[in-house]
Every structure is written in structure tokens, then in C-alpha cells.
Design a protein around this motif. Structure first.
Motif, PDB file in Angstrom:
ATOM      1  N   ARG A  67       0.828  -1.213   0.000  1.00 37.76           N
ATOM      2  CA  ARG A  67       0.000   0.000   0.000  1.00 37.76           C
ATOM      3  C   ARG A  67       0.857   1.255   0.000  1.00 37.76           C
ATOM      4  N   CYS A  68       1.932   1.229   0.788  1.00 40.07           N
ATOM      5  CA  CYS A  68       2.792   2.407   0.873  1.00 40.07           C
ATOM      6  C   CYS A  68       3.467   2.693  -0.461  1.00 40.07           C
ATOM      7  N   LEU A  69       3.969   1.660  -1.126  1.00 37.59           N
ATOM      8  CA  LEU A  69       4.620   1.869  -2.423  1.00 37.59           C
ATOM      9  C   LEU A  69       3.639   2.446  -3.437  1.00 37.59           C
ATOM     10  N   ALA A  70       2.398   1.972  -3.387  1.00 40.24           N
ATOM     11  CA  ALA A  70       1.382   2.514  -4.298  1.00 40.24           C
ATOM     12  C   ALA A  70       1.118   3.984  -3.989  1.00 40.24           C
ATOM     13  N   ASP A  71       1.015   4.323  -2.708  1.00 35.48           N
ATOM     14  CA  ASP A  71       0.777   5.711  -2.322  1.00 35.48           C
ATOM     15  C   ASP A  71       1.965   6.603  -2.692  1.00 35.48           C
ATOM     16  N   LEU A  72       3.176   6.077  -2.484  1.00 34.03           N
ATOM     17  CA  LEU A  72       4.373   6.851  -2.807  1.00 34.03           C
ATOM     18  C   LEU A  72       4.451   7.115  -4.303  1.00 34.03           C
ATOM     19  N   GLY A  73       4.123   6.102  -5.103  1.00 35.67           N
ATOM     20  CA  GLY A  73       4.114   6.291  -6.547  1.00 35.67           C
ATOM     21  C   GLY A  73       3.057   7.288  -6.985  1.00 35.67           C
ATOM     22  N   ALA A  74       1.883   7.220  -6.353  1.00 35.74           N
ATOM     23  CA  ALA A  74       0.801   8.140  -6.712  1.00 35.74           C
ATOM     24  C   ALA A  74       1.139   9.583  -6.346  1.00 35.74           C
ATOM     25  N   SER A  75       2.039   9.765  -5.387  1.00 40.32           N
ATOM     26  CA  SER A  75       2.418  11.121  -4.970  1.00 40.32           C
ATOM     27  C   SER A  75       3.296  11.826  -6.001  1.00 40.32           C
ATOM     28  N   GLY A  76       3.825  11.075  -6.961  1.00 38.56           N
ATOM     29  CA  GLY A  76       4.697  11.658  -7.977  1.00 38.56           C
ATOM     30  C   GLY A  76       6.177  11.477  -7.705  1.00 38.56           C
ATOM     31  N   ALA A  77       6.518  10.791  -6.596  1.00 38.61           N
ATOM     32  CA  ALA A  77       7.928  10.552  -6.282  1.00 38.61           C
ATOM     33  C   ALA A  77       8.521   9.546  -7.259  1.00 38.61           C
ATOM     34  N   ARG A  78       9.813   9.686  -7.541  1.00 36.44           N
ATOM     35  CA  ARG A  78      10.553   8.697  -8.337  1.00 36.44           C
ATOM     36  C   ARG A  78      11.459   7.923  -7.386  1.00 36.44           C
ATOM     37  N   PHE A  79      11.356   6.599  -7.439  1.00 40.19           N
ATOM     38  CA  PHE A  79      12.084   5.773  -6.484  1.00 40.19           C
ATOM     39  C   PHE A  79      12.221   4.346  -7.017  1.00 40.19           C
ATOM     40  N   ASP A  80      13.129   3.606  -6.394  1.00 39.03           N
ATOM     41  CA  ASP A  80      13.270   2.175  -6.650  1.00 39.03           C
ATOM     42  C   ASP A  80      13.049   1.431  -5.341  1.00 39.03           C
ATOM     43  N   PRO A  81      12.177   0.414  -5.317  1.00 42.20           N
ATOM     44  CA  PRO A  81      12.064  -0.423  -4.119  1.00 42.20           C
ATOM     45  C   PRO A  81      13.360  -1.203  -3.928  1.00 42.20           C
ATOM     46  N   LEU A  82      13.764  -1.430  -2.686  1.00 42.78           N
ATOM     47  CA  LEU A  82      14.996  -2.143  -2.372  1.00 42.78           C
ATOM     48  C   LEU A  82      14.686  -3.458  -1.658  1.00 42.78           C
ATOM     49  N   PRO A  83      15.539  -4.470  -1.822  1.00 41.33           N
ATOM     50  CA  PRO A  83      15.309  -5.747  -1.131  1.00 41.33           C
ATOM     51  C   PRO A  83      15.536  -5.604   0.369  1.00 41.33           C
ATOM     52  N   ASP A  84      14.839  -6.418   1.132  1.00 47.94           N
ATOM     53  CA  ASP A  84      15.037  -6.441   2.581  1.00 47.94           C
ATOM     54  C   ASP A  84      16.417  -6.984   2.914  1.00 47.94           C
ATOM     55  N   THR A  85      17.110  -6.355   3.848  1.00 46.71           N
ATOM     56  CA  THR A  85      18.411  -6.842   4.291  1.00 46.71           C
ATOM     57  C   THR A  85      18.543  -6.637   5.792  1.00 46.71           C
ATOM     58  N   TYR A  86      19.362  -7.506   6.407  1.00 45.88           N
ATOM     59  CA  TYR A  86      19.701  -7.408   7.823  1.00 45.88           C
ATOM     60  C   TYR A  86      21.214  -7.261   7.925  1.00 45.88           C
ATOM     61  N   ALA A  87      21.666  -6.256   8.673  1.00 42.61           N
ATOM     62  CA  ALA A  87      23.100  -5.997   8.765  1.00 42.61           C
ATOM     63  C   ALA A  87      23.689  -6.464  10.089  1.00 42.61           C
ATOM     64  N   ALA A  88      22.952  -6.286  11.179  1.00 46.25           N
ATOM     65  CA  ALA A  88      23.431  -6.611  12.520  1.00 46.25           C
ATOM     66  C   ALA A  88      22.220  -6.569  13.437  1.00 46.25           C
ATOM     67  N   PRO A  89      22.352  -7.047  14.673  1.00 45.08           N
ATOM     68  CA  PRO A  89      21.214  -6.964  15.593  1.00 45.08           C
ATOM     69  C   PRO A  89      20.687  -5.538  15.710  1.00 45.08           C
ATOM     70  N   GLY A  90      19.410  -5.374  15.406  1.00 40.69           N
ATOM     71  CA  GLY A  90      18.798  -4.050  15.466  1.00 40.69           C
ATOM     72  C   GLY A  90      19.018  -3.190  14.253  1.00 40.69           C
ATOM     73  N   CYS A  91      19.775  -3.661  13.278  1.00 41.14           N
ATOM     74  CA  CYS A  91      20.047  -2.903  12.052  1.00 41.14           C
ATOM     75  C   CYS A  91      19.450  -3.636  10.862  1.00 41.14           C
ATOM     76  N   ASN A  92      18.510  -2.999  10.179  1.00 42.80           N
ATOM     77  CA  ASN A  92      17.886  -3.643   9.029  1.00 42.80           C
ATOM     78  C   ASN A  92      17.335  -2.593   8.087  1.00 42.80           C
ATOM     79  N   LYS A  93      17.078  -3.049   6.864  1.00 43.04           N
ATOM     80  CA  LYS A  93      16.428  -2.214   5.860  1.00 43.04           C
ATOM     81  C   LYS A  93      15.246  -3.016   5.338  1.00 43.04           C
ATOM     82  N   LEU A  94      14.090  -2.840   5.953  1.00 44.16           N
ATOM     83  CA  LEU A  94      12.885  -3.580   5.615  1.00 44.16           C
ATOM     84  C   LEU A  94      11.865  -2.640   4.979  1.00 44.16           C
ATOM     85  N   GLY A  95      11.384  -3.010   3.807  1.00 37.92           N
ATOM     86  CA  GLY A  95      10.397  -2.173   3.125  1.00 37.92           C
ATOM     87  C   GLY A  95      10.935  -0.808   2.764  1.00 37.92           C
ATOM     88  N   THR A  96      12.200  -0.753   2.297  1.00 37.42           N
ATOM     89  CA  THR A  96      12.825   0.531   1.999  1.00 37.42           C
ATOM     90  C   THR A  96      12.799   0.856   0.513  1.00 37.42           C
TER      91      THR A  96
END
Length: 243
Positions: A67-96
Motif C-alpha cells: 500500500r505504501c509503495l502505491a501511495d508513494l508512486g501516486a504522490s509523484g515521487a521517483r524511487f526504486d524499491p529495495l530488497p530487505d536486508t539485515y546488517a546486525a542486531p537491530g540494524c535492518n532495511k525492511l520495506g525501503t
């Protein structure tokens, strides 16, 4: 039958089952391969493994991210979705996402030095850039904004002086250090929060107040010396802490 013979027969049967589970070790019927001779498949060079990076993601997209990606696209922003990654305990990039440009009222707004950002934070950032920053610049400074300058987003680190992970460790915060107007003027928080002309100082305070309507936490030069040169914009949904 002698007990020792029974035990030996059982061991041989178990060994046979174990070998049957390793098909490459047992020649197939009709292969013509003598016992102990590698089969043709075994002699063939192994195919290179598929790189992990090119493998399809194994998780189902979260409904809120879709839903967020759809809303972000509808806002006119240009972006690329990124894959989920985990770097360390407490450090992650989820839904970025990686933002390339945001929508202004009249023209796209570029963004500098920005890394991965959680989609909900990116959406709040886009709304603030258009309705809080671009419009305030035109009304107070007589020129729209062309670029928002940042000090980054994702960083696997703790809140300074604590053992608690920063929102930056989850890509849920953006540090904004300045703005470049379409007419070429550059506004820098460190210099202009106190030292700019009256219109520039008012602009910076207006956009700070506007940010508090869209982000969960907003910190600026009035908070402490560590934020003298940037706005810390964290989360979404309206500020529970705004300084």
C-alpha cells in the motif's frame, strides 16, 4: 540365526539406505559404470551456482509495504524499491526505497546524499517537501525549492551516548541540512537558523513546524548542539516529540 549375524545384517541394511540417499555415489542401472567409477554426471564440470543477489525474494511482500509503495508512486515521487536486508542486531532495511526525486507543485525536487529509507518515512518526507517546504519557499522567499540537501538516512548505529539503536539503524530517519532554491540561493541550517536574514529564518522555522505534523520525532537546532546543523526527521504520523 546367530545374534551377531542379525546385527551385521541390520548394519548393512542401514548403510544401504544411507547410500541410497546420495544418488551421485551409486551408478544407475544400465549406466555401464563399474562400481567405484564416477558416472558421466559426476565427471561433468559443475554448473556455477546462481548468485544470491539474482535469486528471487523468498518472502511475501507485507500488505502495508504494498500500500505504501502505491501511495508513494501516486504522490509523484521517483524511487526504486529495495530488497530487505539485515546488517546486525537491530540494524535492518525492511520495506525501503531509494528516492531519486520528489514532486513539487511545479517541478520535481531533487534530493542529495540520501540512502535507503523506509517507505512510510519516504512518503512523509515527500509530503513535507511538497506541501511544507516548496510552498513555504515560494511564499516566504519568492522561489520554489530545487533540491533538498541531506546528511543521509540509514546508518547502523546507536543513539549518541546510549546503548539504544537509532531510528537510522532501521532506515526510519532522514537528516536534512539545507535547501537549494530554483533561483540559486542555498539555505544552510548551521549558518542560517540564527544568522540568515529575517525571511530565511522564518522559512526554516515554518518548515520545522510543518515537519512536526508529518513525522513522529523532529529534532532541530533548538534541541541540542548535535542538531545545530540539521533537522532529524523520524518515522511518520505526526510528532510525539518536536523540538
Amino acid at each position: 540365526m546367530d545374534t551377531r549375524l542379525l546385527m551385521r545384517a541390520g548394519l548393512l541394511f542401514a548403510a544401504g539406505l544411507g547410500l541410497a540417499g546420495c544418488g551421485s555415489l551409486i551408478p544407475q542401472a544400465g549406466s555401464g559404470a563399474a562400481p567405484g567409477t564416477p558416472s558421466q554426471a559426476a565427471r561433468a564440470p559443475a554448473r556455477p551456482a546462481t548468485p544470491i543477489a539474482s535469486a528471487p525474494q523468498s518472502y511475501a511482500p507485507r500488505a502495508e509495504d504494498v500500500r505504501c509503495l502505491a501511495d508513494l508512486g501516486a504522490s509523484g515521487a521517483r524511487f526504486d524499491p529495495l530488497p530487505d536486508t539485515y546488517a546486525a542486531p537491530g540494524c535492518n532495511k525492511l520495506g525501503t526505497v531509494q528516492l531519486m526525486a520528489l514532486a513539487g507543485d511545479r517541478a520535481p525536487l531533487s534530493v542529495s546524499n540520501l540512502g535507503p529509507v523506509r517507505c512510510a518515512t519516504a512518503k512523509a518526507f515527500g509530503d513535507w517537501a511538497r506541501f511544507g517546504v516548496d510552498r513555504a519557499a515560494r511564499q516566504l522567499l519568492g522561489s520554489p525549492v530545487a533540491r533538498i540537501e541531506t546528511m543521509g538516512s540509514y546508518a547502523c548505529r546507536n543513539v549518541a551516548g546510549t546503548e539504544r539503536r537509532s531510528a537510522h539503524a532501521r532506515a526510519e530517519a532522514i537528516d536534512v541540512s539545507g535547501f537549494v532554491l530554483a533561483d540559486g540561493r542555498r539555505i544552510v541550517l548551521k549558518r542560517d537558523w540564527h544568522g540568515g536574514d529575517a525571511a530565511t529564518r522564518e522559512f526554516l522555522r515554518v518548515v520545522h513546524k510543518s515537519a512536526c505534523k508529518r513525522f513522529g520525532t523532529v529534532l532541530g537546532p533548538e534541541y541540542n548542539a548535535a542538531h545545530a546543523d540539521h533537522f532529524h526527521l523520524e518515522g511518520s504520523g505526526g510528532a510525539t516529540f518536536c523540538r
